[in-house]
Design an enzyme around this catalytic site. Structure first.
Site, PDB file in Angstrom:
ATOM      1  N   ARG A 121      -6.034  14.255  13.408  1.00 12.62           N
ATOM      2  CA  ARG A 121      -5.781  14.541  11.988  1.00 12.62           C
ATOM      3  C   ARG A 121      -4.332  14.323  11.577  1.00 12.62           C
ATOM      4  O   ARG A 121      -3.877  14.853  10.561  1.00 12.62           O
ATOM      5  CB  ARG A 121      -6.243  15.953  11.615  1.00 12.62           C
ATOM      6  N   LYS A 143       1.740   2.451   3.023  1.00 15.17           N
ATOM      7  CA  LYS A 143       0.390   1.871   3.028  1.00 15.17           C
ATOM      8  C   LYS A 143       0.047   1.421   4.438  1.00 15.17           C
ATOM      9  O   LYS A 143       0.770   0.609   5.032  1.00 15.17           O
ATOM     10  CB  LYS A 143       0.304   0.683   2.067  1.00 15.17           C
ATOM     11  N   GLU A 185       8.039 -12.514  -0.136  1.00 10.70           N
ATOM     12  CA  GLU A 185       8.058 -11.128  -0.615  1.00 10.70           C
ATOM     13  C   GLU A 185       9.425 -10.758  -1.182  1.00 10.70           C
ATOM     14  O   GLU A 185       9.520  -9.908  -2.070  1.00 10.70           O
ATOM     15  CB  GLU A 185       7.671 -10.177   0.522  1.00 10.70           C
ATOM     16  N   LYS A 227      11.603  -1.612  -3.738  1.00 12.01           N
ATOM     17  CA  LYS A 227      10.292  -1.068  -3.402  1.00 12.01           C
ATOM     18  C   LYS A 227      10.328   0.447  -3.321  1.00 12.01           C
ATOM     19  O   LYS A 227       9.421   1.127  -3.800  1.00 12.01           O
ATOM     20  CB  LYS A 227       9.782  -1.654  -2.084  1.00 12.01           C
ATOM     21  N   GLU A 237      -0.255   4.862  -6.040  1.00 12.73           N
ATOM     22  CA  GLU A 237      -0.769   3.865  -6.982  1.00 12.73           C
ATOM     23  C   GLU A 237      -1.736   4.487  -7.976  1.00 12.73           C
ATOM     24  O   GLU A 237      -2.806   3.949  -8.258  1.00 12.73           O
ATOM     25  CB  GLU A 237      -1.457   2.713  -6.223  1.00 12.73           C
ATOM     26  N   ARG A 242       2.969   1.316  -9.222  1.00 16.80           N
ATOM     27  CA  ARG A 242       3.068   0.722  -7.893  1.00 16.80           C
ATOM     28  C   ARG A 242       2.269  -0.575  -7.798  1.00 16.80           C
ATOM     29  O   ARG A 242       2.558  -1.435  -6.961  1.00 16.80           O
ATOM     30  CB  ARG A 242       2.595   1.714  -6.829  1.00 16.80           C
ATOM     31  N   ASN A 246       1.975  -5.698  -6.203  1.00 23.71           N
ATOM     32  CA  ASN A 246       0.908  -6.608  -5.786  1.00 23.71           C
ATOM     33  C   ASN A 246       0.961  -7.962  -6.493  1.00 23.71           C
ATOM     34  O   ASN A 246      -0.012  -8.719  -6.448  1.00 23.71           O
ATOM     35  CB  ASN A 246      -0.466  -5.963  -6.028  1.00 23.71           C
ATOM     36  N   HIS A 249      -0.816 -11.036  -5.133  1.00 19.62           N
ATOM     37  CA  HIS A 249      -1.714 -10.635  -4.060  1.00 19.62           C
ATOM     38  C   HIS A 249      -3.197 -10.819  -4.396  1.00 19.62           C
ATOM     39  O   HIS A 249      -4.006 -11.080  -3.506  1.00 19.62           O
ATOM     40  CB  HIS A 249      -1.449  -9.186  -3.654  1.00 19.62           C
ATOM     41  N   HIS A 253      -4.825 -12.903  -1.741  1.00 25.55           N
ATOM     42  CA  HIS A 253      -5.858 -12.394  -0.833  1.00 25.55           C
ATOM     43  C   HIS A 253      -7.123 -13.245  -0.891  1.00 25.55           C
ATOM     44  O   HIS A 253      -7.822 -13.409   0.117  1.00 25.55           O
ATOM     45  CB  HIS A 253      -6.188 -10.943  -1.179  1.00 25.55           C
ATOM     46  N   HIS A 267       0.005 -14.420   5.532  1.00 21.56           N
ATOM     47  CA  HIS A 267       0.021 -13.578   4.334  1.00 21.56           C
ATOM     48  C   HIS A 267       1.114 -13.966   3.343  1.00 21.56           C
ATOM     49  O   HIS A 267       0.859 -14.124   2.132  1.00 21.56           O
ATOM     50  CB  HIS A 267       0.180 -12.113   4.746  1.00 21.56           C
TER      51      HIS A 267
END
Length: 366
Positions: A121, A143, A185, A227, A237, A242, A246, A249, A253, A267
């Site tokens: 946990r 993330k 980026e 960032k 987000e 936030r 992206n 992206h 993606h 990527h």
């Protein structure tokens, strides 16, 4: 030396950016390690260059190191490898008070951070990013995720690290292609909300790609600061702020999915092509001048990055690429918001985009 604090409402941590920091990593990491041991996760490529000196330094400072070396590549961000990693940690007797160290690029950082979030946990983890892309993007903000059959980064959670140590000098051994992919980026932060930083990229990007230490350190620091500021405003987000991170992206993606998340298009390359497409689509809708889109495309091309479908070697019908987009994490009630731009440094989230129009645009861009 540059220190940037990520001061979240419930938690805060420090990011250190310092040339040569990895040589003195033990002294910098020790205050953030609760027990007298760490579990260090890396991949075979990074291990060959940086594992021994890091292990030696930590051990000399009295910290036991238990290391796990994984295969490189996007395929490592999978259920199978996550299970193998967590089973190994449990077999080694990992406790909630233990610290995992991610030594590697975005794949290792994402996988290790996700494993840390679910093991018993939740236990602690530290990021030591070794690729430009990880240094300016994935190691900051919490993330963490793995990929699934449906798409990229769809299984994961927010899990902030205890500490992030960034050494620009480790990029000296990074392959040229990976350096360029990370640079995409960097450019993104200028395109989001800092036109003057995009100007800096146009004027200094070549020096950065030639691994000039001053250019690298400046770009990393500005990117991380940008960032961190957005993450503090919108950690999970929820407000939409936030989501600006992206940019490129959603298109990117889809290109990655079409190429099977393979080495055919890594990527950062997909993000570069996606940003160019986002600006050209913005121009198509009348949000920005076509000259802005051409300026973005030109800089990415000069930097050796894909800047559209052809340069990304993707020739799929627009409808098929849009089908990939339906798995985007921003999808809400059947609607997919798009990151578009009113100009360089003026990105916004548009929630009135018809996917049929996107498909038509992509068909014309082939």
């Amino acid at each position: 030396m540059n220190r940037i604090s990520v001061d979240l409402a419930s938690y805060g941590y420090e990011i250190l950016i310092e040339a040569g920091a990895l040589d003195a990593a033990a002294a910098k990491l020790k205050p953030h390690i609760r027990n007298d041991r760490v579990f260090l996760i890396t991949d075979t490529n990074v291990a060959a260059k940086w594992l021994d000196p890091l292990e030696t330094g930590l051990q000399k400072s009295g910290i036991k190191v238990v290391s796990k070396i994984l295969p490189p590549g996007e395929q490592t961000k999978s259920w199978t490898v996550l299970e193998q990693l967590t089973d190994w940690l449990l077999d080694e007797g990992a406790e909630r008070s233990d610290t995992l160290i991610a030594l590697g690029g975005g794949v290792i950082g994402d996988l290790t951070g996700f494993a840390a979030s679910i093991l018993k946990r939740g236990c602690h983890f530290i990021q030591i990013p070794t690729s430009l892309l990880a240094q300016v993007d994935s190691s900051v903000g919490g993330k963490t995720a793995i990929n699934s059959r449906a798409g990229k980064n769809l299984i994961g959670r927010f899990n902030q690290p205890e500490y992030v140590l960034i050494d620009p000098l480790v990029l000296g051994t990074l392959p040229d292609r990976e350096l360029r992919a990370g640079y995409a980026e960097v450019v993104k932060y200028g395109l989001i909300n800092n036109a003057s930083f995009f100007d800096w990229c146009e004027n200094n990007g070549a020096e950065l790609l030639n691994r000039d230490p001053a250019a690298l350190t400046y770009a990393i620091t500005e990117s991380v600061r940008a960032k961190a500021g957005i993450v503090v405003e919108d950690e999970k987000e929820l407000s939409g702020r936030r989501a600006l991170l992206n940019l490129g992206h959603t298109f990117g993606h889809a290109l990655e999915a079409e190429t099977g998340y393979s080495s055919a298009l890594v990527h950062g390359e997909a993000v570069a092509a996606g940003m160019a497409l986002a600006f050209h689509y913005s121009a198509r809708r009348g949000h920005c001048d076509g000259a802005d889109a051409l300026r973005v495309e030109s800089h990415l091309e000069r930097s050796g990055l894909p800047h559209g479908l052809k340069s990304a070697s993707v020739n799929a019908p627009g409808e098929r690429l849009v089908q990939h987009m339906l798995h985007d994490k921003k999808m809400t009630a059947g609607n997919l918001p798009f990151l578009l731009a009113n100009g360089i440094g003026q990105t916004f989230l548009a929630d009135d985009v018809a996917l049929e129009d996107v498909a038509s645009f992509l068909d014309q861009a082939r």
